[in-house]
Scaffold this active site. Structure first.
Site, short mmCIF file in Angstrom:
data_model
loop_
_atom_site.label_atom_id
_atom_site.label_comp_id
_atom_site.label_asym_id
_atom_site.label_seq_id
_atom_site.Cartn_x
_atom_site.Cartn_y
_atom_site.Cartn_z
N ASP A 34 9.17 0.13 -1.80
CA ASP A 34 8.42 -0.23 -0.59
C ASP A 34 8.80 0.76 0.51
OD1 ASP A 34 7.16 -3.33 0.25
OD2 ASP A 34 7.43 -1.81 1.80
N TYR A 152 -11.33 -0.83 3.65
CA TYR A 152 -10.30 -1.51 2.83
C TYR A 152 -10.89 -1.89 1.48
CZ TYR A 152 -7.46 -5.38 1.06
OH TYR A 152 -6.72 -6.21 0.25
N GLY A 290 -20.48 -9.86 9.57
CA GLY A 290 -19.91 -9.53 8.26
C GLY A 290 -19.22 -10.68 7.55
N ASP A 291 -19.10 -11.84 8.19
CA ASP A 291 -18.47 -12.98 7.52
C ASP A 291 -19.49 -13.69 6.64
OD1 ASP A 291 -15.93 -12.76 8.53
OD2 ASP A 291 -16.18 -14.30 10.08
N1 LIG Z 1 -2.53 -11.48 1.19
C1 LIG Z 1 -3.79 -11.59 0.79
O1 LIG Z 1 -4.49 -12.56 1.15
C2 LIG Z 1 -4.38 -10.58 -0.17
C3 LIG Z 1 -5.67 -10.81 -0.66
C4 LIG Z 1 -6.22 -9.90 -1.54
C5 LIG Z 1 -5.51 -8.79 -1.92
N2 LIG Z 1 -4.27 -8.57 -1.42
C6 LIG Z 1 -3.55 -7.36 -1.86
O2 LIG Z 1 -2.27 -7.74 -2.31
C7 LIG Z 1 -1.35 -6.69 -2.10
C8 LIG Z 1 -0.12 -7.23 -1.43
O3 LIG Z 1 -0.49 -7.80 -0.20
P1 LIG Z 1 0.50 -8.66 0.70
O4 LIG Z 1 -0.29 -9.77 1.26
O5 LIG Z 1 1.74 -8.91 -0.03
O6 LIG Z 1 0.75 -7.64 1.90
P2 LIG Z 1 2.11 -7.04 2.45
O7 LIG Z 1 1.75 -6.14 3.59
O8 LIG Z 1 3.10 -8.10 2.68
O9 LIG Z 1 2.59 -6.15 1.21
C9 LIG Z 1 2.20 -4.83 1.01
C10 LIG Z 1 3.47 -4.01 0.94
O10 LIG Z 1 3.13 -2.65 0.75
C11 LIG Z 1 4.00 -1.87 1.54
N3 LIG Z 1 3.36 -0.59 1.85
C12 LIG Z 1 2.31 -0.37 2.68
N4 LIG Z 1 2.04 0.93 2.71
C13 LIG Z 1 2.93 1.54 1.88
C14 LIG Z 1 3.16 2.89 1.51
N5 LIG Z 1 2.41 3.89 2.01
N6 LIG Z 1 4.15 3.16 0.64
C15 LIG Z 1 4.92 2.17 0.14
N7 LIG Z 1 4.77 0.87 0.48
C16 LIG Z 1 3.78 0.57 1.34
C17 LIG Z 1 4.25 -2.67 2.79
O11 LIG Z 1 5.45 -2.29 3.46
C18 LIG Z 1 4.30 -4.09 2.24
O12 LIG Z 1 5.60 -4.51 1.95
C19 LIG Z 1 -2.08 -5.63 -1.30
O13 LIG Z 1 -2.47 -4.62 -2.20
C20 LIG Z 1 -3.29 -6.35 -0.76
O14 LIG Z 1 -4.37 -5.49 -0.58
C21 LIG Z 1 -3.68 -9.43 -0.55
#
Ligand SMILES: NC(=O)c1ccc[n+]([C@@H]2O[C@H](COP(=O)([O-])OP(=O)(O)OC[C@H]3O[C@@H](n4cnc5c(N)ncnc54)[C@H](O)[C@@H]3O)[C@@H](O)[C@H]2O)c1
Length: 322
Positions: A34, A152, A290-291
């Site tokens: 991370d 995104y 967009g919602d």
């Molecule tokens: N939370 C939701 O509702 C949701 C829904 C759909 C998809 N997602 C996907 O799930 C995944 C995890 O999401 P989350 O909710 O845990 O978010 P989060 O932000 O808590 O986790 C993402 C992690 O990636 C790390 N990160 C970001 N950019 C980085 C980089 N350049 N290099 C290394 N690390 C990096 C961040 O520090 C963070 O810890 C993501 O890919 C997100 O798109 C989340």
């Protein structure tokens, strides 16, 4: 058989730490990666304390391709769970290039590094945002139309395409899991610290003694407010374990949701009740562009392909936050 070792990118994030927790609990070794851009060291400290083991946290940006290559050379990973990403839909409109670089280009490079180092399993965090803003009031199916409306969502859909190429190579295995709205927490130490998801927004407003805002009350839904599929983060982790342990080939994309919709008004009520703040009344505002009225998962593929069904109710998820 030797112990499996998984690399979890975004491993200090909200979802990444929940996956690590379950993987460790089911006997797998994990290495977390991370940048700590949004991830928290304190979450990893909680896991170390809970499991009484040293859990490596590699503080590396996924765009640092040399460091990633060295990491994959230094370990013999069974597979990669790739959750690291930028995930704020609104921000992606302002920084489309950065979203493409982190969510797409870095995924392509990670897949190439996996190929070079013989890592054959790859589970990618995708999202319901790939479906965009459908007009339909039917649950989204994986073989239905994808039409992201944000950088995104587009960056994730493009990355899915590369993951699909990777898993089509004979001997490789994995899938893109399309999460719907993720809620809940296994522990207070692992809470979601993002500012875009509905439940944390509502909680923060109530904590600040402000009324939660409901955007749009004239949608063609049961109470006029938007309906979404809220899935518990512990179920998201369980879906990853099912994908990691699957012995037959998985479909390239799998929805991870509950299959049940909940309206924004219902969610707000759950949170108000859980916080015991019936003195607060939400306020209605105009629709936001967009919602979609309805965005829920058809979950039949997750069940048939890897035997996964969600276990947690929305009430349990919301209550787990307090
Ligand atoms: N939370 C939701 O509702 C949701 C829904 C759909 C998809 N997602 C996907 O799930 C995944 C995890 O999401 P989350 O909710 O845990 O978010 P989060 O932000 O808590 O986790 C993402 C992690 O990636 C790390 N990160 C970001 N950019 C980085 C980089 N350049 N290099 C290394 N690390 C990096 C961040 O520090 C963070 O810890 C993501 O890919 C997100 O798109 C989340």
């Amino acid at each position: 058989m030797s112990k499996q070792k998984w690399l979890i990118t975004g491993g200090a994030g909200y979802i990444g730490t929940h996956i690590a927790d379950l993987f460790i609990g089911s006997g797998k070794d994990v290495v977390l990666l991370d940048s700590l851009y949004q991830g928290l060291d304190s979450r990893v400290a909680y896991l170390r304390d809970k499991h009484k083991i040293e859990i490596p946290l590699e503080v590396i940006d996924v765009r640092n391709y040399e460091a990633i290559d060295a990491l994959l050379a230094a370990h013999k990973f069974t597979g990669i769970v790739h959750t690291a990403a930028l995930k704020a839909v609104g921000e992606s409109m302002e920084k489309p290039d950065e979203y493409l670089e982190v969510n797409y280009t870095a995924t392509v490079e990670l897949l190439e590094a996996a190929k070079r180092h013989g890592v054959t399993r790859f589970i990618f965090s995708s999202t319901a945002a790939v479906y965009g803003s459908p007009d339909s009031m039917e649950p989204c199916r994986e073989d239905g139309p994808t039409a992201p409306i944000s950088p995104y969502g587009s960056s994730k859909l493009l990355a899915e395409g590369k993951v699909t190429e990777f898993i089509s190579i004979p001997g490789n295995h994995g899938s893109s899991l399309r999460f719907f709205n993720v809620v809940g927490s296994a522990n207070q130490a692992l809470l979601d610290n993002s500012v875009e998801n509905l439940v944390p927004i509502v909680i923060n407003r109530i904590k600040a003694n402000q009324a939660p805002v409901i955007y749009g009350n004239d949608y063609p839904t049961v109470d006029g407010t938007c309906v979404r599929d809220y899935v518990d983060v512990r179920d998201i982790a369980a879906a990853h374990l099912a994908a990691a342990d699957a012995t037959t080939a998985l479909p390239p994309a799998i929805n991870i949701g509950t299959g049940n919709g909940a309206s924004v008004r219902e969610i707000v009520k759950f949170v108000i009740d859980a916080m015991n703040r019936t003195d607060i009344t939400p306020v209605d505002a105009d629709r936001r562009a967009g919602d979609p009225a309805f965005l829920c998962a058809d979950v039949s593929l997750a069940k048939s392909a890897m035997g996964f069904t969600s276990r947690y109710s929305l009430k349990e998820s919301v209550e787990s936050l307090f």
